[in-house]
Design an enzyme around this catalytic site. Sequence first.
Site, PDB file in Angstrom:
ATOM      1  NE  ARG A  24      -3.302   2.295   3.028  1.00 51.31           N
ATOM      2  CZ  ARG A  24      -2.837   3.305   3.753  1.00 51.31           C
ATOM      3  NH1 ARG A  24      -1.596   3.260   4.238  1.00 51.31           N
ATOM      4  NH2 ARG A  24      -3.600   4.349   3.995  1.00 51.31           N
ATOM      5  NE  ARG A  75      10.654 -19.896   0.151  1.00 52.21           N
ATOM      6  CZ  ARG A  75       9.888 -19.848   1.244  1.00 52.21           C
ATOM      7  NH1 ARG A  75       8.817 -20.593   1.342  1.00 52.21           N
ATOM      8  NH2 ARG A  75      10.199 -19.037   2.241  1.00 52.21           N
ATOM      9  N   GLY A 107      16.573 -14.436   0.718  1.00 53.91           N
ATOM     10  CA  GLY A 107      16.607 -15.055  -0.614  1.00 53.91           C
ATOM     11  C   GLY A 107      16.110 -14.094  -1.683  1.00 53.91           C
ATOM     12  CG  ASP A 131      12.929 -15.758   9.583  1.00 54.45           C
ATOM     13  OD1 ASP A 131      12.022 -16.217  10.296  1.00 54.45           O
ATOM     14  OD2 ASP A 131      13.225 -16.225   8.466  1.00 54.45           O
ATOM     15  CG  ASP A 133      16.893 -13.514   8.509  1.00 55.69           C
ATOM     16  OD1 ASP A 133      16.149 -12.665   8.002  1.00 55.69           O
ATOM     17  OD2 ASP A 133      17.023 -14.664   8.055  1.00 55.69           O
ATOM     18  CG  MET A 173       8.854 -20.335  11.967  1.00 51.68           C
ATOM     19  SD  MET A 173       7.853 -19.687  10.619  1.00 51.68           S
ATOM     20  CE  MET A 173       7.091 -21.201  10.020  1.00 51.68           C
ATOM     21  N   GLY A 174      12.630 -18.582  12.616  1.00 44.84           N
ATOM     22  CA  GLY A 174      13.762 -17.659  12.699  1.00 44.84           C
ATOM     23  C   GLY A 174      14.868 -17.998  11.715  1.00 44.84           C
ATOM     24  NE  ARG A 175      15.928 -17.946   5.802  1.00 43.25           N
ATOM     25  CZ  ARG A 175      15.669 -17.771   4.520  1.00 43.25           C
ATOM     26  NH1 ARG A 175      15.456 -18.798   3.735  1.00 43.25           N
ATOM     27  NH2 ARG A 175      15.599 -16.561   4.014  1.00 43.25           N
ATOM     28  CB  ALA A 190      10.659 -18.612  28.244  1.00 52.40           C
ATOM     29  CE  LYS A 217      12.045 -20.067  37.641  1.00 52.10           C
ATOM     30  NZ  LYS A 217      12.609 -19.578  36.411  1.00 52.10           N
ATOM     31  CD  GLU A 226      12.306 -22.482  11.466  1.00 55.80           C
ATOM     32  OE1 GLU A 226      11.548 -23.420  11.233  1.00 55.80           O
ATOM     33  OE2 GLU A 226      12.525 -21.564  10.671  1.00 55.80           O
TER      34      GLU A 226
HETATM   35  P1  ADP Z   1      12.989 -15.319   1.438  1.00 54.64           P
HETATM   36  O1  ADP Z   1      12.995 -14.125   0.559  1.00 54.64           O
HETATM   37  O2  ADP Z   1      11.825 -15.324   2.384  1.00 54.64           O
HETATM   38  O3  ADP Z   1      14.328 -15.524   2.122  1.00 54.64           O
HETATM   39  P2  ADP Z   1      13.592 -17.593  -0.354  1.00 54.64           P
HETATM   40  O4  ADP Z   1      14.932 -17.852   0.210  1.00 54.64           O
HETATM   41  O5  ADP Z   1      12.716 -18.755  -0.619  1.00 54.64           O
HETATM   42  O6  ADP Z   1      12.696 -16.608   0.523  1.00 54.64           O
HETATM   43  O7  ADP Z   1      13.803 -16.793  -1.731  1.00 54.64           O
HETATM   44  C1  ADP Z   1      12.699 -16.350  -2.499  1.00 54.64           C
HETATM   45  C2  ADP Z   1      13.010 -16.422  -3.963  1.00 54.64           C
HETATM   46  O8  ADP Z   1      14.111 -15.555  -4.288  1.00 54.64           O
HETATM   47  C3  ADP Z   1      13.475 -17.779  -4.479  1.00 54.64           C
HETATM   48  O9  ADP Z   1      12.399 -18.671  -4.698  1.00 54.64           O
HETATM   49  C4  ADP Z   1      14.134 -17.382  -5.785  1.00 54.64           C
HETATM   50  O10 ADP Z   1      13.203 -17.166  -6.797  1.00 54.64           O
HETATM   51  C5  ADP Z   1      14.801 -16.052  -5.409  1.00 54.64           C
HETATM   52  N1  ADP Z   1      16.202 -16.308  -5.074  1.00 54.64           N
HETATM   53  C6  ADP Z   1      16.719 -16.746  -3.910  1.00 54.64           C
HETATM   54  N2  ADP Z   1      18.059 -16.926  -4.003  1.00 54.64           N
HETATM   55  C7  ADP Z   1      18.391 -16.613  -5.289  1.00 54.64           C
HETATM   56  C8  ADP Z   1      19.602 -16.594  -6.039  1.00 54.64           C
HETATM   57  N3  ADP Z   1      20.767 -16.977  -5.480  1.00 54.64           N
HETATM   58  N4  ADP Z   1      19.563 -16.222  -7.341  1.00 54.64           N
HETATM   59  C9  ADP Z   1      18.396 -15.831  -7.901  1.00 54.64           C
HETATM   60  N5  ADP Z   1      17.223 -15.822  -7.248  1.00 54.64           N
HETATM   61  C10 ADP Z   1      17.211 -16.206  -5.969  1.00 54.64           C
END
Ligand code: ADP
Length: 326
Positions: A24, A75, A107, A131, A133, A173-175, A190, A217, A226
């Site tokens: 948005r 993905r 990613g 996450d 991160d 979670m948290g990768r 906790a 306790k 994770e």
């Molecule tokens: P997030 O963004 O939540 O970390 P992912 O790790 O699954 O999720 O990445 C999302 C998408 O980004 C992947 O499905 C892919 O299309 C793209 N991606 C991730 N790593 C690469 C890479 N090394 N080169 C090109 N595209 C990538």
Amino acid sequence: MAQIKTIGILTSGGDAPGMNAAIRAVTRAAIYNGFKVKGIYRGYKGLITDEIVDFKTQNVSNIIQQGGTILKTARCKEFTTPEGRQIAYENMRKHEIDALVVIGGDGSLTGARIFAQEFDVPIVGLPGTIDNDLYGTDHTIGYDTALNTIMWCVDRIRDTATSHERLFFIEVMGRNAGFLAINGAIATGAEAAIIPEIATPEEQLDQLIQNGFRKSKNSSIVLVAESPRTGGAMALAERVKEKYPQYDTRVTILGHLQRGGSPTAQDRILASRLGAAAIDALIEGQRNVMIGDDDEKIVYVPFSKAIHKDKPVDPDLVETLRRLSI
Ligand code: ADP
């Protein structure tokens, strides 16, 4: 650099609450500044399969409070290949998209960085992941909501833990990051958090037991991040069952519960600020940067840093948890 007239926006990777607020903000700020906006469905997949539509201000009405992402997310393996990215680029040209705003995690921003370098496309990223991160931003969009969801769940598990005098390992979670676990543990009182950033999980567990874990306790809760590095809650509980059979041990894995729900005020505000700042960044000629929030100030973090540098967990948090769980 060619003038930007049309901006494409997509969400990619794991969904996070607040992504809609970000969509948005980007859309409205872009239109406010005279740009055209195109919504790209299903992340990089939609860029390849040409699921691209005009976005007007009405497309983003009434979504700030919704979890998930109206643009859907996916993905996409094909985008990791040069051939896939070539098709994505051709579709961008076809729709006359001059710049992209990518909302996603580690990613997604890695993909953005590669794509931007290959085709000389201006791309600005927004940190959208529960996450927390990504380096260079205090918080990512979705993190605060997930933390609140964890708190809600753990409070309920605590009732059972106390009534039955049990030891619960709760996996969050948290990768590969322990932010949700450590802050979730502090917020719920906790006894401990087992996270990948400090000692090995076995060392953390043994220390916990040696420190008189449970003492007077009548219930104990341990949050486990994770991660292959912690081994997860199930493996830790098995270890305790073997070594300390006197404990009545249970495991709860919160799983995808943590990703959904209406975003908190903090996430909505963060997404709105960062989303509007993404358009300012493009106007300023910025590219290949993630928009971050550093001490309430907007910062531009190069993709290379945001992705590759490990964001440290504040050692004070670890110490605070340790001191308060006596
Ligand atoms: P997030 O963004 O939540 O970390 P992912 O790790 O699954 O999720 O990445 C999302 C998408 O980004 C992947 O499905 C892919 O299309 C793209 N991606 C991730 N790593 C690469 C890479 N090394 N080169 C090109 N595209 C990538």
